[in-house]
Design an enzyme around this catalytic site. Structure first.
Site, PDB file in Angstrom:
ATOM      1  N   ALA A   9       0.848  -1.226   0.160  1.00 26.76           N
ATOM      2  CA  ALA A   9      -0.059  -0.133   0.250  1.00 26.76           C
ATOM      3  C   ALA A   9       0.762   1.240  -0.070  1.00 26.76           C
ATOM      4  O   ALA A   9       0.562   2.398   0.562  1.00 26.76           O
ATOM      5  CB  ALA A   9      -0.919   0.148   1.263  1.00 26.76           C
ATOM      6  N   GLN A  72       8.401   1.993   2.559  1.00 26.34           N
ATOM      7  CA  GLN A  72       9.108   1.967   1.709  1.00 26.34           C
ATOM      8  C   GLN A  72       9.085   3.474   1.088  1.00 26.34           C
ATOM      9  O   GLN A  72       8.432   3.987   0.478  1.00 26.34           O
ATOM     10  CB  GLN A  72       8.191   1.248   0.616  1.00 26.34           C
ATOM     11  N   ASP A 102      -4.817  -2.514  -3.614  1.00 23.55           N
ATOM     12  CA  ASP A 102      -5.640  -1.583  -4.763  1.00 23.55           C
ATOM     13  C   ASP A 102      -6.787  -2.647  -5.349  1.00 23.55           C
ATOM     14  O   ASP A 102      -7.004  -2.575  -6.430  1.00 23.55           O
ATOM     15  CB  ASP A 102      -4.991  -0.895  -5.833  1.00 23.55           C
ATOM     16  N   HIS A 362     -46.656  18.635   9.050  1.00 26.96           N
ATOM     17  CA  HIS A 362     -46.353  19.545   7.887  1.00 26.96           C
ATOM     18  C   HIS A 362     -45.413  20.923   8.300  1.00 26.96           C
ATOM     19  O   HIS A 362     -45.747  21.379   9.332  1.00 26.96           O
ATOM     20  CB  HIS A 362     -47.548  20.122   7.173  1.00 26.96           C
ATOM     21  N   ASN A 376     -49.576  16.355  19.092  1.00 25.50           N
ATOM     22  CA  ASN A 376     -50.064  16.812  17.827  1.00 25.50           C
ATOM     23  C   ASN A 376     -49.310  18.321  17.570  1.00 25.50           C
ATOM     24  O   ASN A 376     -49.542  19.258  18.372  1.00 25.50           O
ATOM     25  CB  ASN A 376     -51.438  17.065  17.882  1.00 25.50           C
ATOM     26  N   ARG A 439     -51.119  35.635  20.999  1.00 26.93           N
ATOM     27  CA  ARG A 439     -51.100  36.569  19.377  1.00 26.93           C
ATOM     28  C   ARG A 439     -52.048  37.938  20.002  1.00 26.93           C
ATOM     29  O   ARG A 439     -52.816  37.865  20.962  1.00 26.93           O
ATOM     30  CB  ARG A 439     -51.788  35.423  18.741  1.00 26.93           C
TER      31      ARG A 439
END
EC number: 2.7.7.23
Length: 460
Positions: A9, A72, A102, A362, A376, A439
């Site tokens: 490798a 190496q 590989d 939603h 809910n 609100r």
């Protein structure tokens, strides 16, 4: 019988045109090196030695403590690469597998058969070979009239007769370990490439009248060595076919398997139905009886049995049984859903737990929240969890009803059985069993619209 393994490798992989070492390019979610190492484990090596070189630290990190490593510095050929393992293996009794990092399509079954063939035939060396329709570029296996292997000749060194041979060297071998390192001391660079060829040890063994054999692969695809992106794509195609076939044999139905991408570590139980263009990645588990519809993307997640995922994205999440998700939902990391939860159209959930039988149908964002069971969550609900610096948690009790278009400003707690009126902005604790309205009061001015420029009465 003691087995050892040497995995090569060290190469850069120039033809890959990449900063990433060649063996670290991925096929079906795993690096090529990981695929090879997993197959090598089928022979139960006493010691595995990986020869590294180019960007060695990155390569070392992939296998970590699973392998010994040797470096190496100069890439002077396959023989030179194997020489680097001498400090780890010289003098040991046993059989050594040498394989390139590989070759991601090689299977553990084939390597086990190679070792068994080598031992049963009492060979000093056994070459894994394959029959190629177009052998150009491969080393050729040269046999005598009795069918014995006498040498391996590389493409650039082959004469006209040898170039016509179709039995090719796959680059995978088994050697008597002691004899391998003794023979390596005798090879030279006297060849067209000016390199140390590992294949030259075959001629050395033959000159000593030692037995050299060849085991022919049944499936040529296993011999594929990946040197460029074209070969990488070929490996990906073959691996994808293997993976889908494995799951089909185990009871999974694919409506259009050619369009599905499933990575190597994905687990799928029987009786799952997978439509086209589905992507399953990482350590994902799909429970039995689940349906994944067209366009679904799931990574590192657990999907409980009997769930239905419709054209949605799920990342690092855990879903219990009987969950329905989508279409067009997004479950982000850290999400857990209880049994029979419904997450619907254009709902995003991040880092939250949703209790069983809760519904968010939603156009909702739930982030950093603990949501109870049988809640809910109305359309357009937003948990406001981020103030620009820190993230805060929202807690919603069991059986709460969150009215449509509610804005929940964290940190916030909504008690059990509480109700928030539609359109409310909630910033303070809502006690259990309460109704909260946050609100402005509606103001109606009768007839006032007639004063506006766009009213039909003003266009006459």
């Amino acid at each position: 019988m003691t087995n050892y393994a040497i995995i090569l490798a060290a190469g850069k992989g120039t033809r890959m045109t990449s900063d990433l070492p060649k063996v670290l390019h991925k096929v079906s979610g795993l690096t090529m090196l990981e695929h090879v190492f997993r197959s090598v484990k089928a022979i139960s090596p006493e010691k595995a030695v990986t020869v590294i070189g180019h960007k060695s630290e990155k390569v070392r990190a992939v296998l970590a403590d699973q392998s010994a490593f040797v470096h190496q510095t100069e890439q002077l050929g396959t023989g030179h690469a194997v020489m680097m393992a001498e400090t780890q293996l010289e003098g040991l009794e046993g059989h050594t597998l040498v394989i390139a990092g590989d070759t991601p399509l090689i299977t553990g079954e084939s390597l086990k058969s190679l070792i068994d063939f080598h031992v049963n035939h009492k060979n000093v060396a056994t070459i894994l070979t394959a029959t190629a329709q177009d052998p150009f570029g491969y080393g050729r296996i040269v046999r005598n009239k009795d069918g014995e292997v006498i040498k391996i000749v590389e493409q650039k060194d082959a004469n006209e007769y040898e170039q016509q041979l179709k039995e090719i060297n796959t680059g995978t071998y088994v050697f008597d370990n002691k004899r391998l390192f003794e023979a390596l001391k005798c090879i030279t660079t006297n060849n067209a490439q000016g390199e140390y060829y590992l294949t030259d040890v075959v001629a050395i063994f033959r000159a000593n009248k030692e037995k050299v054999g060849a085991y022919i692969l049944r499936d040529f695809n296993e011999s594929l060595g990946v040197n460029d992106r074209v070969a990488l794509a070929t490996a990906e195609t073959v691996m994808r076919q293997r993976i889908t076939q494995k799951h089909m044999v185990n009871g999974v139905t694919f409506q259009n398997p050619e369009t599905v991408y499933i990575e190597s570590d994905v687990e799928i139980a029987p009786d799952v139905l997978i439509e086209g263009n589905v992507t399953l990645k990482g350590r994902t588990h799909i429970g039995s009886g689940t349906v994944l519809t067209n366009g679904t993307y799931i990574v590192d997640s657990e999907i409980g049995q009997g769930s239905i995922i419709t054209n949605s994205m799920i990342e690092s999440s855990v879903l219990a049984a009987g969950v329905t998700v989508g279409p067009y939902a997004h479950l982000r990391p850290g999400t857990t859903l209880g049994r029979e939860v419904h997450i619907g159209n254009f709902v995003e959930v991040k880092g939250s737990h949703i209790g069983e039988k809760t519904k968010a149908g939603h156009l909702t964002y739930i982030g950093n929240a603990q949501v109870g069971s049988s809640v809910n969550v109305g359309a357009g609900t937003i948990t406001v969890n981020y103030d620009g610096q820190n993230k805060y948690e929202t807690v919603i009790g069991d059986h709460a009803f969150i009215g449509s278009n509610s804005t929940l400003i964290a940190p916030l707690e909504v008690g059990d059985n509480a109700l928030t009126a539609a359109g409310s902005t909630i910033s303070k604790t809502v006690p259990a069993d309460s109704i909260v309205i946050g609100r402005s009061r509606q103001v109606t001015k009768e007839g006032y619209a007639k004063r506006l420029a766009h009213h039909p009465s003003r266009s006459k």
